[in-house]
Scaffold this motif. Sequence first.
Motif, mmCIF file in Angstrom:
data_model
loop_
_atom_site.group_PDB
_atom_site.id
_atom_site.type_symbol
_atom_site.label_atom_id
_atom_site.label_comp_id
_atom_site.label_asym_id
_atom_site.label_seq_id
_atom_site.Cartn_x
_atom_site.Cartn_y
_atom_site.Cartn_z
ATOM 1 N N ALA A 88 0.841 -1.251 0.027
ATOM 2 C CA ALA A 88 -0.188 0.077 -0.120
ATOM 3 C C ALA A 88 0.961 1.337 -0.019
ATOM 4 O O ALA A 88 2.131 1.193 0.640
ATOM 5 C CB ALA A 88 -1.093 -0.087 1.387
ATOM 6 N N VAL A 89 0.503 2.369 -0.779
ATOM 7 C CA VAL A 89 1.071 3.475 -0.880
ATOM 8 C C VAL A 89 0.403 4.541 -0.044
ATOM 9 O O VAL A 89 0.984 5.346 0.591
ATOM 10 C CB VAL A 89 1.308 3.853 -2.229
ATOM 11 N N CYS A 90 -0.850 4.958 -0.497
ATOM 12 C CA CYS A 90 -1.665 5.689 0.402
ATOM 13 C C CYS A 90 -3.200 5.592 -0.148
ATOM 14 O O CYS A 90 -3.424 4.820 -0.877
ATOM 15 C CB CYS A 90 -1.181 7.324 -0.143
ATOM 16 N N ASP A 91 -4.026 6.018 0.665
ATOM 17 C CA ASP A 91 -5.268 6.062 0.448
ATOM 18 C C ASP A 91 -5.766 7.165 -0.529
ATOM 19 O O ASP A 91 -4.957 8.112 -0.823
ATOM 20 C CB ASP A 91 -6.143 6.665 1.761
ATOM 21 N N MET A 92 -6.882 6.925 -1.212
ATOM 22 C CA MET A 92 -7.371 7.829 -2.145
ATOM 23 C C MET A 92 -8.264 8.598 -1.209
ATOM 24 O O MET A 92 -9.363 8.127 -0.524
ATOM 25 C CB MET A 92 -8.492 7.010 -3.138
ATOM 26 N N PRO A 93 -8.223 10.062 -1.027
ATOM 27 C CA PRO A 93 -8.621 10.753 -0.347
ATOM 28 C C PRO A 93 -10.066 10.837 -0.217
ATOM 29 O O PRO A 93 -10.922 10.747 0.729
ATOM 30 C CB PRO A 93 -8.083 12.289 -0.422
ATOM 31 N N LYS A 94 -10.659 10.830 -1.596
ATOM 32 C CA LYS A 94 -12.023 10.683 -1.981
ATOM 33 C C LYS A 94 -12.261 9.426 -2.913
ATOM 34 O O LYS A 94 -11.730 9.597 -4.191
ATOM 35 C CB LYS A 94 -12.623 11.941 -2.639
#
Length: 139
Positions: A88-94
């Motif tokens: 995992a790299v990052c969440d999708m903010p939206k």
Amino acid sequence: MRYWLIKSEPNKWSWEQQKAKGDAGEEWDGIRNYLARNNMREMKLGDRAFFYHSNIGKEIVGIAEVCKEIHPDSTTDDPRWECVDFKAVCDMPKPVTLADVKAEPRLEKMSLVTSMRLSVQPVTEDEWKLICKMGGLDG
């Protein structure tokens, strides 16, 4: 760098489970479709992928990265099936929903729209940038 989209049913393997694996990542195993497997054969370390929750949610919820290139799938003894590992790299903010993608004319040729059942798909650089923008990221 190339871009991809990987699908998982969140009740079987969720974005939260993927994030919990940390930098070690996890095998993207169990793929039994030749085109999806061949797409994984094209992946290189550092390639990025949208993590898409299929069936439940139907939305892009995060960004993952290839952390181990193609190798035998540990869930079978059949040498035809291989996989890569993702972290995992990052969440999708939206989160970007399938409805959002289908409503965007510039994404009408995206594999998510044209080959909806394929579990490992290529994403063009333009598609990547647009979806990142839709999801609140710079790309």
